[in-house]
Design an enzyme around this catalytic site. Structure first.
Site, PDB file in Angstrom:
ATOM      1  N   ARG A  92      -8.563   5.827   5.971  1.00  0.00           N
ATOM      2  CA  ARG A  92      -8.245   5.391   7.206  1.00  0.00           C
ATOM      3  C   ARG A  92      -8.234   6.398   8.427  1.00  0.00           C
ATOM      4  O   ARG A  92      -8.667   6.513   9.436  1.00  0.00           O
ATOM      5  CB  ARG A  92      -7.433   4.508   7.111  1.00  0.00           C
ATOM      6  CG  ARG A  92      -7.369   3.285   6.395  1.00  0.00           C
ATOM      7  CD  ARG A  92      -6.238   2.255   6.641  1.00  0.00           C
ATOM      8  NE  ARG A  92      -6.186   1.108   5.931  1.00  0.00           N
ATOM      9  CZ  ARG A  92      -5.687   0.939   4.556  1.00  0.00           C
ATOM     10  NH1 ARG A  92      -4.993   1.713   3.862  1.00  0.00           N
ATOM     11  NH2 ARG A  92      -5.661  -0.335   4.177  1.00  0.00           N
ATOM     12  N   ASP A 152      -0.604  -5.710   3.970  1.00  0.00           N
ATOM     13  CA  ASP A 152      -0.208  -5.086   2.722  1.00  0.00           C
ATOM     14  C   ASP A 152       0.923  -5.813   2.034  1.00  0.00           C
ATOM     15  O   ASP A 152       1.077  -5.803   0.820  1.00  0.00           O
ATOM     16  CB  ASP A 152       0.130  -3.538   2.989  1.00  0.00           C
ATOM     17  CG  ASP A 152      -1.125  -2.827   3.685  1.00  0.00           C
ATOM     18  OD1 ASP A 152      -1.736  -2.137   3.229  1.00  0.00           O
ATOM     19  OD2 ASP A 152      -1.168  -3.051   5.127  1.00  0.00           O
ATOM     20  N   ARG A 155      -0.485  -8.692   0.368  1.00  0.00           N
ATOM     21  CA  ARG A 155      -0.884  -8.314  -0.832  1.00  0.00           C
ATOM     22  C   ARG A 155       0.341  -8.027  -1.802  1.00  0.00           C
ATOM     23  O   ARG A 155       0.156  -8.253  -3.126  1.00  0.00           O
ATOM     24  CB  ARG A 155      -1.779  -7.087  -0.785  1.00  0.00           C
ATOM     25  CG  ARG A 155      -3.040  -7.010   0.069  1.00  0.00           C
ATOM     26  CD  ARG A 155      -3.622  -5.755   0.348  1.00  0.00           C
ATOM     27  NE  ARG A 155      -5.090  -5.722   0.950  1.00  0.00           N
ATOM     28  CZ  ARG A 155      -5.545  -5.168   1.959  1.00  0.00           C
ATOM     29  NH1 ARG A 155      -4.790  -4.040   2.271  1.00  0.00           N
ATOM     30  NH2 ARG A 155      -6.703  -5.138   2.195  1.00  0.00           N
TER      31      ARG A 155
END
Length: 316
Positions: A92, A152, A155
């Protein structure tokens, strides 16, 4: 769900992430009006048409869009997804330079047509871009923040729920720090129901070990790379999580979410945007100062801050 009357969401960027965000917002009824803006006229018009054709079946039936920035006018929330996308094998942070230039050009134009909006930055690296965008606009930090580690965290909860044999909504755990390679879980606060994560067990599910949790954390951190390798982009989950952030704003929910704001004196961290548990409402996002970290987590938070400060400095 109760949202601001006549609320308007604009998604900037009609690529896979932006289109998925608009799609998720339509299906969930995240806002009364949804707009999609992109400088690529043919692409954005095609996406809007495709979305409009299905509005008989969605929670919100109003979708407009185009390449004229006037479509952003009157927005209560602007979600920014525009920029170069992350390629297989690319971090990123490597995206930073290209997307920083795009954002610096775009933000003043958006602010001119939507001066009262709350801005949510999804474009990566979202933490670094949030700092640059906040500096460029002078907006208060609560009104311009990144989606951060909301995805995140989802997840992580999904993985833990699978392992523990419970629903994801029963897992209370957060990923914090950078949305990227230095992110980390707040294991010291993680519970399933009311049971600390390391104490959870059932007759057919033994207790988790620290090594197992470390493996899960690495899998969560690298999940995007795996998806990008296989299909070229992550789009559905980030679209859903972005729509959820929008709902917390437009519904004035005061929901606790790990979004990324420019921090000021948060456990000794200043001037960088990091994801920490924050209250998200119609006023924007405010970090929860009372969040506590164990000594190892404090070290990891500062490591995240140092990594992002270095990248941001190189772009100024």
């Amino acid at each position: 769900m109760s949202v601001i009357e006549n609320s308007k969401l604009t998604v900037v960027g009609a690529g896979s992430v932006g289109s998925s965000t608009a799609y998720a917002a339509l299906i969930r009824g995240s806002a009364r009006h949804v707009a999609l803006y992109d400088i690529a006229t043919e692409k954005v018009e095609a996406e809007v048409l495709d979305l409009a054709h299905g509005t008989q079946f969605t929670g919100t039936s109003d979708i407009i869009g185009g390449s004229d920035i006037s479509v952003v006018e009157g927005s209560h929330v602007v979600v920014i997804t525009a920029g170069a996308k992350q390629r297989p094998g690319q971090t990123r942070i490597e995206l930073a330079s290209t997307n920083a230039n795009i954002l610096k050009t775009m933000m003043p134009q958006l602010l001119e047509v939507a001066p009262n909006a709350i801005y949510v930055i999804v474009t990566n690296p979202c933490d670094v871009l949030t700092v640059l965008a906040q500096e460029a606009t002078g907006l208060p930090p609560e009104r311009i923040f990144a989606s951060g580690t909301v995805l995140d965290t989802s997840r992580l909860r999904w993985r833990l729920a699978q392992r523990a044999g419970v629903s994801a909504s029963s897992v209370h755990a957060y990923i914090v720090g950078e949305h990227g390679d230095t992110e980390f879980p707040l294991w010291s606060k993680a519970t399933i129901g009311t049971v600390p994560i390391l104490e959870w067990q059932t007759p057919d599910r033994p207790r988790m070990t620290i090594d197992e949790l470390d493996e899960i954390a690495v899998d969560v951190r690298d999940a995007a790379y795996k998806v990008i390798q296989g299909k070229g982009a992550t789009n559905y989950a980030i679209g859903l999580s972005s729509a959820r952030i929008v709902e917390a704003i437009l519904g004035d929910e005061h929901a606790v979410m790990p979004v990324s704001t420019v921090l000021d004196g948060f456990h000794g961290v200043d001037g960088v945007a990091l994801s920490v548990p924050s209250i998200v409402s119609a006023s924007g996002a405010v970090p929860i100062a009372e969040t506590t970290f164990d000594p190892a987590e404090r070290v990891l938070l500062r490591r995240s801050a140092d990594a992002l400060r270095e990248v941001a400095a190189s772009l100024r």
